[in-house]
Design a protein around this motif. Sequence first.
Motif, short mmCIF file in Angstrom:
data_model
loop_
_atom_site.label_atom_id
_atom_site.label_comp_id
_atom_site.label_asym_id
_atom_site.label_seq_id
_atom_site.Cartn_x
_atom_site.Cartn_y
_atom_site.Cartn_z
N ILE A 358 0.84 -1.21 0.00
CA ILE A 358 0.00 0.00 0.00
C ILE A 358 0.87 1.25 0.00
CG2 ILE A 358 -1.67 1.33 1.35
CD1 ILE A 358 -2.81 -1.36 2.33
N ILE A 359 1.91 1.23 0.81
CA ILE A 359 2.83 2.39 0.86
C ILE A 359 3.46 2.64 -0.51
CG2 ILE A 359 5.02 3.22 1.83
CD1 ILE A 359 4.20 1.80 4.44
N ALA A 360 3.88 1.57 -1.19
CA ALA A 360 4.50 1.71 -2.51
C ALA A 360 3.50 2.27 -3.52
CB ALA A 360 5.03 0.35 -2.97
N ARG A 361 2.25 1.77 -3.44
CA ARG A 361 1.23 2.25 -4.38
C ARG A 361 0.92 3.73 -4.15
NH1 ARG A 361 -3.41 -0.94 -3.23
NH2 ARG A 361 -4.09 0.74 -1.83
N GLU A 362 0.76 4.13 -2.91
CA GLU A 362 0.46 5.53 -2.61
C GLU A 362 1.64 6.43 -2.94
OE1 GLU A 362 -2.47 6.72 -1.84
OE2 GLU A 362 -3.29 4.68 -1.96
N THR A 363 2.85 5.89 -2.78
CA THR A 363 4.04 6.67 -3.16
C THR A 363 4.04 6.92 -4.67
OG1 THR A 363 5.30 5.71 -1.32
CG2 THR A 363 6.55 6.76 -3.09
N ASP A 364 3.72 5.88 -5.43
CA ASP A 364 3.63 6.05 -6.89
C ASP A 364 2.56 7.08 -7.26
OD1 ASP A 364 5.61 4.21 -7.33
OD2 ASP A 364 4.23 2.53 -7.65
N ARG A 365 1.43 7.04 -6.55
CA ARG A 365 0.36 8.00 -6.79
C ARG A 365 0.83 9.42 -6.50
NH1 ARG A 365 -5.43 7.93 -3.61
NH2 ARG A 365 -6.31 9.84 -4.51
N LEU A 366 1.59 9.57 -5.42
CA LEU A 366 2.12 10.88 -5.07
C LEU A 366 3.10 11.38 -6.12
CD1 LEU A 366 2.14 13.05 -2.86
CD2 LEU A 366 4.01 11.81 -1.76
N ILE A 367 3.94 10.46 -6.62
CA ILE A 367 4.90 10.82 -7.67
C ILE A 367 4.18 11.22 -8.95
CG2 ILE A 367 6.71 9.89 -9.17
CD1 ILE A 367 7.60 8.17 -6.77
N LEU A 369 1.21 12.52 -9.22
CA LEU A 369 0.60 13.84 -9.02
C LEU A 369 1.65 14.94 -9.17
CD1 LEU A 369 -1.67 15.75 -8.21
CD2 LEU A 369 -1.16 15.25 -5.81
N ILE A 370 2.78 14.74 -8.57
CA ILE A 370 3.86 15.75 -8.67
C ILE A 370 4.32 15.89 -10.11
CG2 ILE A 370 6.23 16.28 -7.98
CD1 ILE A 370 5.58 14.94 -5.28
N ASN A 371 4.44 14.75 -10.82
CA ASN A 371 4.84 14.82 -12.23
C ASN A 371 3.80 15.56 -13.06
OD1 ASN A 371 7.26 13.47 -11.89
ND2 ASN A 371 6.35 11.45 -12.25
N ASP A 372 2.49 15.31 -12.77
CA ASP A 372 1.44 16.02 -13.49
C ASP A 372 1.52 17.52 -13.24
OD1 ASP A 372 0.47 13.74 -14.60
OD2 ASP A 372 -1.22 13.50 -13.23
N LEU A 373 1.76 17.92 -12.01
CA LEU A 373 1.88 19.34 -11.70
C LEU A 373 3.07 19.96 -12.42
CD1 LEU A 373 1.09 19.25 -7.86
CD2 LEU A 373 -0.32 20.28 -9.65
N LEU A 374 4.16 19.22 -12.48
CA LEU A 374 5.34 19.72 -13.20
C LEU A 374 5.05 19.82 -14.70
CD1 LEU A 374 8.17 17.74 -11.37
CD2 LEU A 374 7.69 20.18 -11.19
N ASP A 375 4.32 18.83 -15.25
CA ASP A 375 3.98 18.87 -16.67
C ASP A 375 3.09 20.07 -16.99
OD1 ASP A 375 5.42 16.73 -17.55
OD2 ASP A 375 3.79 15.28 -17.36
N VAL A 376 2.10 20.33 -16.14
CA VAL A 376 1.22 21.48 -16.36
C VAL A 376 2.03 22.76 -16.37
CG1 VAL A 376 -0.63 22.86 -15.33
CG2 VAL A 376 -0.86 20.38 -15.45
N SER A 377 2.97 22.85 -15.45
CA SER A 377 3.80 24.06 -15.37
C SER A 377 4.65 24.21 -16.62
CB SER A 377 4.68 24.00 -14.12
OG SER A 377 5.54 25.10 -14.06
N SER A 510 -5.47 12.91 -10.49
CA SER A 510 -5.28 14.32 -10.14
C SER A 510 -6.28 15.25 -10.80
CB SER A 510 -3.86 14.75 -10.54
OG SER A 510 -3.71 14.67 -11.94
N GLY A 511 -6.98 14.77 -11.85
CA GLY A 511 -7.84 15.67 -12.60
C GLY A 511 -7.06 16.56 -13.56
N LEU A 512 -5.79 16.20 -13.82
CA LEU A 512 -4.94 16.98 -14.70
C LEU A 512 -4.66 16.28 -16.03
CD1 LEU A 512 -2.29 18.20 -12.09
CD2 LEU A 512 -4.06 19.59 -13.15
N GLY A 513 -5.01 15.00 -16.11
CA GLY A 513 -4.63 14.21 -17.28
C GLY A 513 -5.13 14.76 -18.60
N ILE A 516 -3.51 18.04 -19.56
CA ILE A 516 -2.16 17.82 -20.11
C ILE A 516 -2.26 17.31 -21.55
CG2 ILE A 516 -0.09 16.38 -19.88
CD1 ILE A 516 -0.51 16.54 -16.83
N CYS A 517 -3.20 16.41 -21.80
CA CYS A 517 -3.39 15.90 -23.18
C CYS A 517 -3.68 17.05 -24.14
CB CYS A 517 -4.55 14.90 -23.21
SG CYS A 517 -4.18 13.32 -22.42
N LYS A 518 -4.55 17.95 -23.74
CA LYS A 518 -4.91 19.09 -24.58
C LYS A 518 -3.69 19.96 -24.86
CE LYS A 518 -8.33 22.85 -24.89
NZ LYS A 518 -7.46 24.00 -25.15
N GLN A 519 -2.89 20.23 -23.83
CA GLN A 519 -1.69 21.04 -24.00
C GLN A 519 -0.72 20.38 -24.98
OE1 GLN A 519 -0.81 24.06 -22.52
NE2 GLN A 519 -2.90 24.23 -21.79
#
Length: 561
Positions: A358-367, A369-377, A510-513, A516-519
């Motif tokens: 569970i910890i590994a899965r949630e860590t991947d989810r956190l990563i 999300l951070i990658n999506d935020l970086l991509d949006v930026s 994250s609601g960013l996918g 990001i596709c549109k961008q």
Amino acid sequence: MGAVINIQSAFAIRRETVAPEIFYRYKDFLLQCLQLNESREPEEIFRRLIKVAGSVFPFEAVALLWRQSFDEGFYLKFEHELSAGLDKQLRWVERSGYVNWVARSKQIAVVPPETDDKLKQAIALMPLNSGKTLYGVIVFFLRGNGAEITTFQTDLMTFLAGQAAIAFENATLYQNMALQNQAIRSMKSFLENSLESMADGLFAMDLENRITLFNSAAEKLLGPSRAVAIGGHAQDIFAKDFVRFLDHAVEMTLTVGHFEEEMDYQHPFDHRTFPLSLRMTPLRDESGKEIGVIAVCRDVSERRELVHLRQLEQMKEEFISSVSHELRTPLTAIKSFTEILLQYGREDEASQKEFLTIIARETDRLIDLINDLLDVSKLSNPEFRLDLEPVDMTQVVKESLRGLAVLAAEKKIQIDQHLDPENRFVLGDKKRLVQVMVNLVGNAIKFSPESGKIEIRTEKLSGKRRRDAGDFLLVAVKDNGIGIPREAQRTIFEKFTQITSRTEAKPHGSGLGLHICKQIVEKLGGNIWVESEVGKGSTFYFTVPLAEGRGERDDEKLGTQ
């Protein structure tokens, strides 16, 4: 009804039956009959007709009974020297059926006076028949009892009646045409005044990006004068940034059927930058064929300023709330299970393994999300560039499905592929295209029911305009999932947007996918959109330029957009 003298034949002058001196005597009469067509005014034709008829036989008064268009009745259109007594006799003639008889028989008739004094003098009735249409009947109140009227005179009057009918027909057509032209001029004036009174800028372009319409508001808003704009090409009139925006708008309009978006526009003369709203729809000819586009543009500075402060505060709160929620969920799980492991981990090896998973899965989810935020930026930065090269779209699809195979297998989802084997290579960034496909197919899997079906299809999409440097590859991802409500389809590509029903839990992500596709797709020079119906599934489409046949100018546009 009194006796009626019928005229048996149409006019035909023959030298063997008409003495030469009589023919020459009526030569002027024939010429005057033909000259009736010189007038375009019905009243003038009537006056000329009276003058010409007076040279054939004497009469006291004349009345022109005109055929009504909606029934077989007649009304008095013109009259000459018609006294009250003669008007009374004329009404009796109408009631007695003489007029209708002449109209049906299309022959001249001479009626002697009636013995009961209802018709006190002889009359001659002459039908105005052009050969196609009966326009009316002319009633002559004769001097004398009518017995002196000869066949030759009636032949002349028959010729006169035919020429008069043709003259009236031409005058009617001319007046109808004049009214139609006046209506067209009035409509044109109305449209021009309407266009000029519009507060919004309005312009139209043909398929070669040539300006065909440009109102005063567009001139004031965009800068170029109407004299320069109309007939010119967009790329010769506007700045490069606006030309690229128009290219995108026209392509989207001709592909989907409409376009509405805003951009920051810099006025070419005062260099003021303001938000410009552009709405565009296809322009079609009478057969429905697309011949261009028509656009309405507006300066939305005031509207943007009015809502800016409220939106800024609301966006800040929503962003902080969304990011905080998305970060807190995996962090809370990681912290909770880490504390459990620290306290009880050595006593239960099976639970320890489950908690670490569970910890590994949630860590991947956190990563993620951070990658999506970086991509949006990164993608929001106008200076950001994609690495453009020929990319095999078939390999992109295979690579994206490889990473989603386990997720599809868990829900027993069938994924069918219908990929165009002849149009595989696009001009794009492979890594980013894989990212787009993973998002779209992943969403399709996420929102499809157990044992559902997903279809991935590619096909060539020809450039809609003659000036397109090349064609595109259309990629479609279709599912049979829950579908997207119509009101939500316009916001589905915005940040932190997730569509779900009230009875369903919020899906992971994250609601960013899609944002990001549109961008990514627009950076590659394509477009992305969705067609969906609630309960029947959704189809996401996007276009990417085909690698073959792209011009240097188009490559530059794709790389810098």
